[in-house]
Design an enzyme around this catalytic site. Structure first.
Site: not given
Ligand code: DGJ
Length: 743
Positions: A479, A549
């Protein structure tokens, strides 16, 4: 396929299966000009006439008085700076006197089989008998600057990969202040420009507008390809759609700051340039040093956007994604992020895993919150040691138990970041990007690690490797949750600080390369707060990327539509989540959420222990559908049939199994409408003289439900269409399977 040098016309001819690209050389001056890019031309006799060198009074060798006029209207293959072409330059160099003019002219060329890798950068590849490369060496003698303009063509795909390698062949220092990957000059045949834009949780929405006079650019300075912009631009003739019109696509294989620009000018011509954003870019080239630009992919289609999509899918599947998972079934995963956020422990994860295993889910992914004292997003990034308060028996015991349930285990990292409240920051404050004397800005409560530095990368990778070696971990979600700001590195001298953005990206690529080398069987999924770094560069390292997201089914229809316009469905991370949706608060049927996620890598992101029995039954049905159809979704030929982004009513696309035996048609009616007739949607890519039996795929059981008597010919389906009844209720999805029947 092939690249040929036609001596008598002094032109290069680059052929892909259906396109031709022609480059000419103006004899005396050695100017490299663009002649043509479009439908395939077998016999290019006379094509050199199309190079605009005879337009008096501009001809340079005959009329030196009007040299500037020539410079400013000639269709350049790679534009110059400061010598009379007032359109966008491709390169700008500061020499030892502080001057910045550059003019590159032809020196020599080489044509060879295969395609060498680009040092430190992701790039397309292919076998010697499937790819050919043209390397044109140009030079600016007064600067001592050499540039290799390279073009690779692929035997099986209508795409050309271009990049440029600069070398300082002189004896004084040069500063590259702009180094674009490509330039393309053409007449403006009434083009529109198509680009993708968005925001966090709303990535890659399409925008289309006419190309007029002036510059239209998309760019980012966020240090990542970004949620807001996408390193893609297409020129389309007015009215071009999925099946009609000419389309020129440009897609940059790069994950940092970029600029993609179309410029209409006084002569009704258009220039496209694409590459690293020149703003905040300055690269010092000592004598003997070289700089490699990222590569850009060019595609041309005379039949609309559909073939452009086909070319990019084929290129990325066959010549960019290297993961062993490319053609393998991806495990259906369940991710605990939206189920628990930071509030979980071993017991909770095992409860989720047990319930999931029973319903056909194959992998548990433990997201953010498992390390250091990470109880919220304000701390611990950089402290990659397991939090044993949450995972009492350690990672090994958790993974063993998950494996014992017949499930794989995956884990989340954010290797490029550091929290102010972390052991790492307390020890190495200077490892964060910061401008001396200025407090760096927080974003999501965190700073960015200076991964341009080798020792920082080494330390982080050691920590990551230690975790991955400590247990049977088969998947990593990588990430990256904030943009880059406060560009300063204690390790770079002042005259190299303009290299920092690009050095950061090179550092990140090097870390991903190390990870995939150390763990060649790891399934890596990239992510950046959702789809903030969804670009071809990242696909070189990971076969899938978390798309957004926003897991709401309706929002995802739009995000996934434009994502699938460029990327194979096997690259699109998509999960079913709970309702009301955590991002937009919308409630959609569980069934529809399943269909939308099935058109990607497929998984869940919810607390499965809290689902109703009815929804759990549907999970079993959806996983059965995935097990039955995963190979068609991953390997099939994708066709866009209707765009919800355009019509605001319904979404429809089709995936044809490469053998031609089966097809899937995904249809979603968004808002219900009163007093409406059924809707006919024309299918694509079938065999006109074959017949197809139509089944409705039943999400309750995952079984194919036979609709008696529905056998329809390919000709009817493609010309008349298939009928979708108007449904009562909003957000209603359905999935059809077509099976070819032998007559
Ligand atoms: C952003 C990601 O897109 C989410 O799926 C998740 O992993 C969060 N970060 C966790 O901090």
């Amino acid at each position: 396929m092939g690249i040929t040098w036609q001596e008598e016309q002094r032109l290069f001819k680059l052929d892909t299966p259906n396109t031709t690209y022609l480059i000419g050389i103006v004899d005396e001056e050695g100017f490299l000009g663009h002649i043509y890019y479009g439908n395939k031309i077998e016999d290019a006799t006379g094509a050199a006439e199309l190079l605009r060198t005879r337009e008096a009074p501009f001809t340079p060798e005959k009329n030196d008085r009007e040299r500037v006029s020539f410079m400013d209207c000639f269709p350049w293959e790679y534009s110059s700076h400061g010598v009379g072409d007032f359109r966008e330059s491709s390169v700008r160099v500061k020499d030892e006197n502080g001057c910045s003019a550059v003019l590159l002219t032809y020196v020599s060329h080489e044509i060879y089989a295969g395609k060498p890798p680009l040092e430190g950068l992701p790039a397309t590849f292919g076998p010697k008998d499937g790819v050919q490369t043209l390397d044109i060496l140009c030079e600016d003698k007064s600067l001592g600057l050499r540039a290799h303009l390279t073009y690779s063509v692929f035997e099986d795909t209508d795409a050309i990969a271009r990049s440029v390698r600069f070398e300082n062949g002189g004896s004084s220092v040069l500063r590259l202040e702009k180094a674009m990957s490509c330039c393309l000059d053409m007449d403006n045949r009434g083009f529109d420009v198509l680009t993708l834009h968005g925001s966090w949780a709303r990535e890659r929405h399409m925008e289309r507008k006419p190309v007029g006079c002036g510059r239209y650019s998309v760019s980012t300075l966020r240090g990542e390809s970004s949620h807001q912009e996408h390193p893609f631009l297409a020129l389309l003739t007015h009215g071009a759609d999925q099946d009609r019109g000419e389309v020129y696509g440009f897609h940059l294989v790069y994950s940092g700051n970029f600029l993609m620009q179309a410029e209409g000018n006084q002569f009704g011509a258009v220039r496209v340039v694409a590459g690293i954003n020149p703003e905040d870019f300055s690269w010092k080239l000592e004598p003997g040093e070289a700089f490699q630009t990222p590569e850009v992919i060019l595609t041309y289609s005379a039949q609309g956007l559909g073939p452009m999509t086909g070319s990019l899918h084929s290129l990325y599947k066959n010549h960019l994604i290297r993961s062993p998972y490319l053609h393998r079934k991806r495990p259906i995963l369940i991710n605990n992020w939206e189920a628990t956020y930071f509030d979980f422990d071993e017991k909770k994860l095992l409860e989720i895993a047990k319930e999931s295993a029973a319903l056909g889910i194959e992998m548990l992914v433990m997201d953010d919150g498992w390390f250091g004292n990470r109880y919220d997003d304000g701390r611990a990034l950089g402290d990659w040691q397991v939090n044993e308060e949450k995972l009492k028996g350690g990672l090994g015991r958790l993974v063993e138990q998950v494996n014992g349930l017949g499930m794989k285990f995956g884990i989340w990292f954010e290797p490029e970041m550091i929290s102010g409240d972390s052991k790492l920051y307390r020890k190495h404050q200077d490892w964060a990007l910061a401008v001396p004397g200025r407090r760096p800005a927080l974003s999501r409560n965190q700073y960015v690690l200076d991964i341009s530095r080798r020792e920082v990368r080494d330390y982080i990778m050691e920590q990551v490797f230690a975790v991955l070696h400590s247990a049977n971990i088969e998947y990593v979600k990588w990430d990256m949750n904030r943009p880059l700001t406060d560009l300063g590195s204690v390790s770079l001298p002042a005259d190299r600080m303009g290299e920092l953005y690009h050095r950061y990206v090179l550092g990140m690529y090097e870390m991903q390369e190390r990870l995939t080398r150390e763990f060649p069987n790891l399934l890596l999924e990239n992510c950046s707060g959702g789809g903030g770094r969804f670009d071809p560069g990242m696909l070189y390292y990971s076969p899938q990327i978390w798309c957004s997201d926003d897991t709401d089914a309706v929002e995802r229809l739009m995000i996934q539509e434009s994502t699938a316009m460029l990327y194979p469905l096997s690259a699109i991370g998509a999960h079913v989540s709970v309702c009301p949706n955590h991002t937009v608060g919308r409630s959609t049927p569980f069934e529809t959420r399943g269909y939308v996620a099935l058109a990607g890598t497929f998984g869940y992101e919810l607390d499965i222990t809290k689902l109703s029995d009815e929804d759990k039954a549907m999970v079993a049905g959806q996983t059965a559908i995935y097990h039955r159809f995963h190979d068609i979704v991953r390997e099939g030929e994708y066709h866009r049939l209707a765009s919800y982004q355009e019509n605001r009513k319904f979404d429809c696309f089709q995936i044809n199994d490469p053998t031609g035996r089966e097809s899937l048609v995904f249809y979603t009616q968004v808002l219900s409408e009163p007093n409406r007739r059924s809707r006919f949607v024309r299918l694509k890519g079938l065999s006109a003289d074959a017949r197809y039996r139509i089944f409705t795929v039943n999400a309750d059981s995952g079984e194919l439900k036979k609709d008696t008597g529905r056998v329809i010919s390919g000709a009817v389906l493609m010309n008349g269409g298939i009928c979708f009844e108007s449904l009562t209720g909003d957000f209603r999805g359905s999935l059809l399977c077509l099976e070819r029947v032998d007559r």
